[in-house]
Write a protein that holds these residues in place. Sequence first.
Motif: not given
Length: 377
Positions: A290-296
């Motif tokens: 559900f996100v773009e880009p995704g991060v931690d």
Amino acid sequence: MAMSPPGNAILYNALLRPGAKTARPSFIFNMSPGKTIEEIAQSARRELGAASDEAVLEAWRIAHLGRKASLTIFLRSLAELAPEERRKAGADANRLKAELEEAFAEKRSQLQAARIERTVETGRIDVTLPGRPVRLGRLHPITQTLREILAAFESQGFSVVEGPEVELDYYNFEALRIPKEHPARELMDTFYIDRADESDGRLLLRTHTSPNQVRFMEKHQPPIRIVVPGKTYRNEATDPTHEWMITQVEVLAVDEGITLAHLKGTLFEFAKRIFGRERKIRFRCDYFPFVEPGVDMAIDCFLCGGGGCRTCKNEGWIEILGAGMVHPEILTNMGYDTNIYTGFAAGLGVERIAMLRHGVDDIRHFYANDLRFLRQF
Ligand code: PHE
């Protein structure tokens, strides 16, 4: 002799004996060691038996076990005796001391019990009895940490909203771009709820707080700045780092021109408030549908300062949350114009943050209801 306080009679006699100018303690002792101790013992026992209230008992304690009691003086003088004498006399005196202390404690509880009995009998309240302390309650450690986390976002303009724990498949998965058969579903072992009519999809216990992104956007127009706390459920085997119920906080901001820089700034401020202003943060790519880009996001280890320790598993960095830019497809589905609006979202686990902050090594402590654990916070 008649003038001497009863408890000290033996010693006084000895000291007052004519000619006894030197080596007093050994003189007393040499005179009649067995008898001396025995006499101390006898008068002490007799007087204790006669003590009829707590004041008399206290006087007895001072006379027979206090700093100036014969027995105490006797014990102190042992050092001056020859070794063989000392051994026997010391053993006798210490035995007597233990006996008297025990007898005293017993007598004291007897007298106390009797007093309470009398009070109850006469129906009067003894205002001198020690009161029963009222234990103050406290907030659960997870509640405390949760409140601090929410405050860190509220001070940055976010509002707290909540959503249902029993959720539709649609919000928990479909609307977040996690269709059936999607591998991400396997990462979230789900508790499903059986019901007769499943025409609007299956019911489940939400596996994360992200469904509230969709629920909120459906009903509101940007600008949006919300945090959504709540319980989430996964059908997992429990171990020191896994529970089947955890508390999450969802973060969502949608507005004109929101960029990854806003995500970083907001989450960095949060991290500094919770883990200290000197924290550093690190972002790495991660995948969430559900996100773009995704991060931690990780923080530098606040225990070892990045050098490597058990808490950071020797990495110097500790991952504390997942985040990313809201997927444009979701914004479009909500009817937002993606040429104008962008957003970021983040999700974090409160138990994990509480464990890090307090050095708790097993997540299961939080819900074991052991007061010895909970009273520490
Ligand atoms: N919902 C995700 C999880 O539970 C975390 C997350 C939230 C990731 C929002 C990105 C954005 O793992």
